[in-house]
Design a protein around this motif. Structure first.
Motif, PDB file in Angstrom:
ATOM      1  N   GLN A 152      -0.954 -14.605  64.363  1.00 61.30           N
ATOM      2  CA  GLN A 152      -2.228 -14.443  63.652  1.00 61.30           C
ATOM      3  C   GLN A 152      -2.454 -12.976  63.269  1.00 61.30           C
ATOM      4  O   GLN A 152      -2.837 -12.680  62.143  1.00 61.30           O
ATOM      5  CB  GLN A 152      -3.383 -14.967  64.509  1.00 61.30           C
ATOM      6  N   ASN A 153      -2.204 -12.052  64.192  1.00 60.69           N
ATOM      7  CA  ASN A 153      -2.419 -10.627  63.888  1.00 60.69           C
ATOM      8  C   ASN A 153      -1.433 -10.097  62.859  1.00 60.69           C
ATOM      9  O   ASN A 153      -1.772  -9.233  62.050  1.00 60.69           O
ATOM     10  CB  ASN A 153      -2.352  -9.790  65.167  1.00 60.69           C
ATOM     11  N   ARG A 154      -0.198 -10.608  62.883  1.00 61.99           N
ATOM     12  CA  ARG A 154       0.788 -10.181  61.884  1.00 61.99           C
ATOM     13  C   ARG A 154       0.355 -10.612  60.479  1.00 61.99           C
ATOM     14  O   ARG A 154       0.453  -9.835  59.530  1.00 61.99           O
ATOM     15  CB  ARG A 154       2.157 -10.775  62.210  1.00 61.99           C
ATOM     16  N   ILE A 155      -0.093 -11.844  60.368  1.00 60.23           N
ATOM     17  CA  ILE A 155      -0.546 -12.353  59.066  1.00 60.23           C
ATOM     18  C   ILE A 155      -1.800 -11.593  58.629  1.00 60.23           C
ATOM     19  O   ILE A 155      -1.935 -11.223  57.459  1.00 60.23           O
ATOM     20  CB  ILE A 155      -0.799 -13.877  59.125  1.00 60.23           C
ATOM     21  N   ARG A 156      -2.684 -11.325  59.576  1.00 61.77           N
ATOM     22  CA  ARG A 156      -3.903 -10.568  59.259  1.00 61.77           C
ATOM     23  C   ARG A 156      -3.541  -9.184  58.713  1.00 61.77           C
ATOM     24  O   ARG A 156      -4.112  -8.731  57.715  1.00 61.77           O
ATOM     25  CB  ARG A 156      -4.768 -10.440  60.517  1.00 61.77           C
ATOM     26  N   LEU A 157      -2.556  -8.519  59.337  1.00 61.21           N
ATOM     27  CA  LEU A 157      -2.130  -7.199  58.858  1.00 61.21           C
ATOM     28  C   LEU A 157      -1.550  -7.300  57.443  1.00 61.21           C
ATOM     29  O   LEU A 157      -1.864  -6.473  56.580  1.00 61.21           O
ATOM     30  CB  LEU A 157      -1.100  -6.574  59.802  1.00 61.21           C
ATOM     31  N   LEU A 158      -0.728  -8.316  57.194  1.00 57.19           N
ATOM     32  CA  LEU A 158      -0.175  -8.488  55.838  1.00 57.19           C
ATOM     33  C   LEU A 158      -1.288  -8.730  54.827  1.00 57.19           C
ATOM     34  O   LEU A 158      -1.223  -8.237  53.696  1.00 57.19           O
ATOM     35  CB  LEU A 158       0.845  -9.629  55.816  1.00 57.19           C
ATOM     36  N   MET A 159      -2.309  -9.470  55.219  1.00 56.91           N
ATOM     37  CA  MET A 159      -3.427  -9.719  54.300  1.00 56.91           C
ATOM     38  C   MET A 159      -4.195  -8.425  54.015  1.00 56.91           C
ATOM     39  O   MET A 159      -4.581  -8.175  52.876  1.00 56.91           O
ATOM     40  CB  MET A 159      -4.339 -10.801  54.865  1.00 56.91           C
ATOM     41  N   ILE A 160      -4.374  -7.609  55.053  1.00 58.06           N
ATOM     42  CA  ILE A 160      -5.051  -6.321  54.848  1.00 58.06           C
ATOM     43  C   ILE A 160      -4.219  -5.439  53.920  1.00 58.06           C
ATOM     44  O   ILE A 160      -4.742  -4.829  52.985  1.00 58.06           O
ATOM     45  CB  ILE A 160      -5.295  -5.620  56.209  1.00 58.06           C
ATOM     46  N   LEU A 161      -2.906  -5.394  54.157  1.00 58.74           N
ATOM     47  CA  LEU A 161      -2.030  -4.563  53.323  1.00 58.74           C
ATOM     48  C   LEU A 161      -1.898  -5.105  51.902  1.00 58.74           C
ATOM     49  O   LEU A 161      -1.587  -4.346  50.980  1.00 58.74           O
ATOM     50  CB  LEU A 161      -0.655  -4.422  53.979  1.00 58.74           C
ATOM     51  N   SER A 162      -2.148  -6.394  51.708  1.00 57.56           N
ATOM     52  CA  SER A 162      -2.073  -6.941  50.349  1.00 57.56           C
ATOM     53  C   SER A 162      -3.251  -6.485  49.489  1.00 57.56           C
ATOM     54  O   SER A 162      -3.284  -6.741  48.289  1.00 57.56           O
ATOM     55  CB  SER A 162      -1.992  -8.468  50.379  1.00 57.56           C
ATOM     56  N   ASP A 163      -4.196  -5.797  50.120  1.00 53.29           N
ATOM     57  CA  ASP A 163      -5.327  -5.213  49.396  1.00 53.29           C
ATOM     58  C   ASP A 163      -5.305  -3.682  49.506  1.00 53.29           C
ATOM     59  O   ASP A 163      -6.321  -3.026  49.352  1.00 53.29           O
ATOM     60  CB  ASP A 163      -6.636  -5.779  49.963  1.00 53.29           C
ATOM     61  N   HIS A 164      -4.129  -3.130  49.772  1.00 52.70           N
ATOM     62  CA  HIS A 164      -3.953  -1.678  49.937  1.00 52.70           C
ATOM     63  C   HIS A 164      -4.132  -0.983  48.594  1.00 52.70           C
ATOM     64  O   HIS A 164      -3.893  -1.567  47.538  1.00 52.70           O
ATOM     65  CB  HIS A 164      -2.545  -1.413  50.499  1.00 52.70           C
ATOM     66  N   GLU A 165      -4.542   0.277  48.638  1.00 50.95           N
ATOM     67  CA  GLU A 165      -4.728   1.025  47.383  1.00 50.95           C
ATOM     68  C   GLU A 165      -3.407   1.341  46.690  1.00 50.95           C
ATOM     69  O   GLU A 165      -3.375   1.549  45.479  1.00 50.95           O
ATOM     70  CB  GLU A 165      -5.524   2.305  47.639  1.00 50.95           C
ATOM     71  N   ASP A 166      -2.302   1.372  47.443  1.00 47.02           N
ATOM     72  CA  ASP A 166      -0.986   1.641  46.861  1.00 47.02           C
ATOM     73  C   ASP A 166      -0.402   0.343  46.292  1.00 47.02           C
ATOM     74  O   ASP A 166      -0.231  -0.635  47.029  1.00 47.02           O
ATOM     75  CB  ASP A 166      -0.045   2.203  47.937  1.00 47.02           C
TER      76      ASP A 166
END
Length: 192
Positions: A152-166
């Motif tokens: 769950q935390n790994r997927i959550r991190l990927l979701m956060i990074l999918s909205d990264h400014e870069d």
């Protein structure tokens, strides 16, 4: 150590890398990459070669497999440039051959990449996310990321990074999520 530093100095200008590869520089660097004193410098020189050259051309036969451990050592180094170069080199290797991805998985590379995704350096964070994306093609990694009880935390991190400014980090995280969305367990986690 002096030989490894010399090799590193020689491969640093991108213009010389092709000629050095033709002359067999890898044969001199590989043994040095295993040495406790010169290993990190030789590994960095090999990484520079792997970043800018198609690994299928630059590293013949099973040499490509011999590079995994030196590049993982770069990722563990405290210098962010070495971390970045190790990640980029591994990304190129992992995109070529499933045997490389399996070896990275067995060497517990995923924990290294997941830690580097939290780096305060945007380029290291991007390269680590690209590496995670490439590793989702490895069956054990795909299965681990698809398990709702463990990831769950790994997927959550990927979701956060999918909205990264870069944009490149966004693309890598979104690509990993797209691959993992082939699993019902991952889709459940994304919806949550």
């Amino acid at each position: 150590a002096v030989a490894a530093q010399t090799y590193l100095n020689l491969v640093t200008p991108q213009a010389t890398r092709g000629q050095l590869l033709q002359q067999g520089v890898v044969k001199g660097l590989l043994p040095l990459s295993r040495d406790t004193n010169s290993g990190i410098l030789a590994s960095q020189a090999l990484a520079k070669l792997a970043i800018t050259t198609d690994p299928r051309i630059a590293f013949v036969g099973d040499t490509i497999l011999d590079l995994v451990r030196p590049f993982l050592a770069l990722c563990k180094d405290t210098a962010q440039l070495r971390q970045f170069e190790g990640l980029m080199a591994l990304t190129n290797l992992a995109s070529v051959d499933d045997r490389v991805r399996q070896l990275i998985e067995h060497a517990e590379g995923m924990s290294i990449f997941e830690n580097l995704q939290l780096s305060n350096n945007d380029m290291v964070q991007r390269a680590a996310t690209e590496m995670v994306c490439n590793m989702t093609f490895c069956e054990p990694v795909f299965e681990r990321y698809s398990d709702p009880t463990k990831s769950q935390n790994r997927i959550r991190l990927l979701m956060i990074l999918s909205d990264h400014e870069d944009p490149a980090t966004r693309r890598a995280a979104s690509g990993a999520l797209a691959i993992l969305a082939n699993s019902p367990g991952t889709c459940e986690m994304i919806l949550k």
